[in-house]
Design an enzyme around this catalytic site. Sequence first.
Site, PDB file in Angstrom:
ATOM      1  N   ALA A  65       1.032  -1.164  -0.018  1.00  0.00           N
ATOM      2  CA  ALA A  65       0.000  -0.107  -0.133  1.00  0.00           C
ATOM      3  C   ALA A  65       0.950   1.304   0.142  1.00  0.00           C
ATOM      4  CB  ALA A  65      -0.828  -0.085   1.300  1.00  0.00           C
ATOM      5  N   GLY A  74       0.761  -4.862   0.723  1.00  0.00           N
ATOM      6  CA  GLY A  74      -0.575  -5.006   0.165  1.00  0.00           C
ATOM      7  C   GLY A  74      -0.263  -5.828  -1.355  1.00  0.00           C
ATOM      8  N   GLU A  77      -0.783  -9.159  -0.306  1.00  0.00           N
ATOM      9  CA  GLU A  77      -2.207  -9.449  -0.192  1.00  0.00           C
ATOM     10  C   GLU A  77      -2.972  -9.354  -1.824  1.00  0.00           C
ATOM     11  OE1 GLU A  77      -2.010  -5.959   2.601  1.00  0.00           O
ATOM     12  OE2 GLU A  77      -3.105  -7.408   4.126  1.00  0.00           O
ATOM     13  N   GLU A 134       4.863  -5.108   6.979  1.00  0.00           N
ATOM     14  CA  GLU A 134       4.043  -4.205   7.927  1.00  0.00           C
ATOM     15  C   GLU A 134       4.649  -3.935   9.135  1.00  0.00           C
ATOM     16  OE1 GLU A 134       2.701  -6.298   6.080  1.00  0.00           O
ATOM     17  OE2 GLU A 134       0.848  -5.531   4.519  1.00  0.00           O
TER      18      GLU A 134
HETATM   19  N1  CAA Z   1       4.727   3.111  -0.807  1.00  0.00           N
HETATM   20  C1  CAA Z   1       4.994   4.326  -1.440  1.00  0.00           C
HETATM   21  N2  CAA Z   1       6.332   4.490  -2.108  1.00  0.00           N
HETATM   22  C2  CAA Z   1       6.959   3.548  -2.203  1.00  0.00           C
HETATM   23  C3  CAA Z   1       6.638   2.300  -1.458  1.00  0.00           C
HETATM   24  C4  CAA Z   1       5.238   2.148  -0.839  1.00  0.00           C
HETATM   25  N3  CAA Z   1       4.807   1.138  -0.347  1.00  0.00           N
HETATM   26  N4  CAA Z   1       7.552   1.289  -1.756  1.00  0.00           N
HETATM   27  C5  CAA Z   1       8.570   1.830  -2.510  1.00  0.00           C
HETATM   28  N5  CAA Z   1       8.150   3.244  -2.618  1.00  0.00           N
HETATM   29  C6  CAA Z   1       8.859   4.250  -3.468  1.00  0.00           C
HETATM   30  C7  CAA Z   1       9.914   4.624  -2.783  1.00  0.00           C
HETATM   31  O1  CAA Z   1       9.751   5.626  -1.665  1.00  0.00           O
HETATM   32  C8  CAA Z   1      11.022   5.345  -3.848  1.00  0.00           C
HETATM   33  O2  CAA Z   1      10.444   6.606  -4.095  1.00  0.00           O
HETATM   34  P1  CAA Z   1      11.270   7.946  -4.549  1.00  0.00           P
HETATM   35  O3  CAA Z   1      12.337   7.368  -5.656  1.00  0.00           O
HETATM   36  O4  CAA Z   1      10.476   9.013  -4.674  1.00  0.00           O
HETATM   37  O5  CAA Z   1      12.238   8.025  -3.482  1.00  0.00           O
HETATM   38  C9  CAA Z   1      10.524   4.416  -4.849  1.00  0.00           C
HETATM   39  O6  CAA Z   1       9.378   3.633  -4.420  1.00  0.00           O
HETATM   40  C10 CAA Z   1      11.856   3.327  -4.999  1.00  0.00           C
HETATM   41  O7  CAA Z   1      12.085   2.679  -3.864  1.00  0.00           O
HETATM   42  P2  CAA Z   1      13.319   2.516  -3.141  1.00  0.00           P
HETATM   43  O8  CAA Z   1      14.130   3.709  -3.375  1.00  0.00           O
HETATM   44  O9  CAA Z   1      13.138   2.399  -1.649  1.00  0.00           O
HETATM   45  O10 CAA Z   1      13.806   1.495  -3.714  1.00  0.00           O
HETATM   46  P3  CAA Z   1      14.859   0.071  -2.981  1.00  0.00           P
HETATM   47  O11 CAA Z   1      15.293  -0.687  -4.227  1.00  0.00           O
HETATM   48  O12 CAA Z   1      15.862   0.936  -2.375  1.00  0.00           O
HETATM   49  O13 CAA Z   1      14.209  -0.617  -2.280  1.00  0.00           O
HETATM   50  C11 CAA Z   1      12.153  -1.893  -1.282  1.00  0.00           C
HETATM   51  C12 CAA Z   1      12.764  -1.368  -2.401  1.00  0.00           C
HETATM   52  C13 CAA Z   1      12.825  -2.542  -0.107  1.00  0.00           C
HETATM   53  C14 CAA Z   1      10.844  -2.484  -1.643  1.00  0.00           C
HETATM   54  C15 CAA Z   1      11.579  -0.333  -0.304  1.00  0.00           C
HETATM   55  O14 CAA Z   1      11.076   0.570  -1.382  1.00  0.00           O
HETATM   56  C16 CAA Z   1      10.646  -0.588   0.758  1.00  0.00           C
HETATM   57  O15 CAA Z   1      10.678  -1.169   1.734  1.00  0.00           O
HETATM   58  N6  CAA Z   1       9.391  -0.370   0.474  1.00  0.00           N
HETATM   59  C17 CAA Z   1       8.283  -0.440   1.322  1.00  0.00           C
HETATM   60  C18 CAA Z   1       7.709  -2.004   1.351  1.00  0.00           C
HETATM   61  C19 CAA Z   1       6.628  -1.972   2.424  1.00  0.00           C
HETATM   62  O16 CAA Z   1       6.930  -1.607   3.719  1.00  0.00           O
HETATM   63  N7  CAA Z   1       5.303  -2.480   2.118  1.00  0.00           N
HETATM   64  C20 CAA Z   1       4.216  -2.488   3.174  1.00  0.00           C
HETATM   65  C21 CAA Z   1       3.310  -1.200   2.953  1.00  0.00           C
HETATM   66  S1  CAA Z   1       2.206  -0.971   4.026  1.00  0.00           S
HETATM   67  C22 CAA Z   1       0.877  -1.995   3.486  1.00  0.00           C
HETATM   68  O17 CAA Z   1       1.130  -2.743   2.422  1.00  0.00           O
HETATM   69  C23 CAA Z   1      -0.348  -2.319   4.467  1.00  0.00           C
HETATM   70  C24 CAA Z   1      -1.299  -3.255   3.871  1.00  0.00           C
HETATM   71  O18 CAA Z   1      -1.617  -4.295   4.563  1.00  0.00           O
HETATM   72  C25 CAA Z   1      -2.242  -3.109   2.727  1.00  0.00           C
END
Ligand code: CAA
Length: 255
Positions: free
Chosen positions: A63, A106, A109, A129
């Site tokens: 998400a 998400g 999911e 999460e």
């Molecule tokens: N939401 C918003 N933006 C996101 C995102 C997310 N879930 N995941 C990645 N992005 C964005 C980053 O902010 C980044 O944007 P900018 O270039 O503007 O900074 C871009 O995507 C590229 O990401 P990274 O630079 O972080 O890329 P990376 O290769 O270094 O890392 C990653 C990749 C490990 C997937 C890392 O992006 C990450 O940890 N993302 C979050 C994953 C996460 O926590 N997901 C769970 C979300 S909560 C949820 O899903 C609740 C639910 O139950 C529905």
Amino acid sequence: MEFLRVRQEEAVGIIELYRPKVLNALNIPLMGELVSELERMERDDTIRAIVLTGNERAFAAGADIQEMAEEDAISMLVKDQFAQWDRMNQITKPIIAAVSGYVLGGGCELMMHCDLIVASETTQIGQPEINLGVMPGAGGTQRLTKLIGKIRAMEMLLTGEPISATEALHFGLVNRVVPVEFYLSEAIDLAHNIAAKPPVAARMIKKSVQIAQDTTLAEGLSYERNAFYLLFASADQKEGMKAFMEKRPADFKGK
Ligand code: CAA
């Protein structure tokens, strides 16, 4: 549509999530477009199976964290963003996920809302999460536990660590793992295979399996038996059995 790319190959509808700059983070507008498109494909009689994919680097990294960061409990409750995900469960056509790269939160999911899953070798599947101080909210604790069992689900959910495609295959979380250059074509081939089957029977089978996950054995068996009998009202049952006896391929019409 801003966040999807959509095409059709014969009887297969293909939906690509398209927010590549943010690894296909699932914001509310994207999910709105996705559910609307799935519902359009549900109504389109020329489509018999659906493939849902992202890109090689990410199916979806979860998400949209930026969208959620400033929310409070009541605004989340009132917005109830995951309610629209429930509409995906009403789609009766088989949905095949073609996943690669990050399948997180998400994204995982969403993948588990699908019926079959083809993964590339580079796939990483996780529910991170907990690292954000929250927990899955779109079915992750429930569906993952049902699909891979309590002990494995606990580890994924409590550590937030992703598993590899090979582990996911071993856990029964995906159907097959293929080299990255083939994951989409493999999923589309699988969709064509299913699209050639009688659609009414496919619909009843999908519903019956969903019921197996959601209810007791007795209720599931009762549904299955009635659905089996009901299929004898379809032209495809007549055609399928006649074709078998005449030793020729069946021509299913979805009637
Ligand atoms: N939401 C918003 N933006 C996101 C995102 C997310 N879930 N995941 C990645 N992005 C964005 C980053 O902010 C980044 O944007 P900018 O270039 O503007 O900074 C871009 O995507 C590229 O990401 P990274 O630079 O972080 O890329 P990376 O290769 O270094 O890392 C990653 C990749 C490990 C997937 C890392 O992006 C990450 O940890 N993302 C979050 C994953 C996460 O926590 N997901 C769970 C979300 S909560 C949820 O899903 C609740 C639910 O139950 C529905």
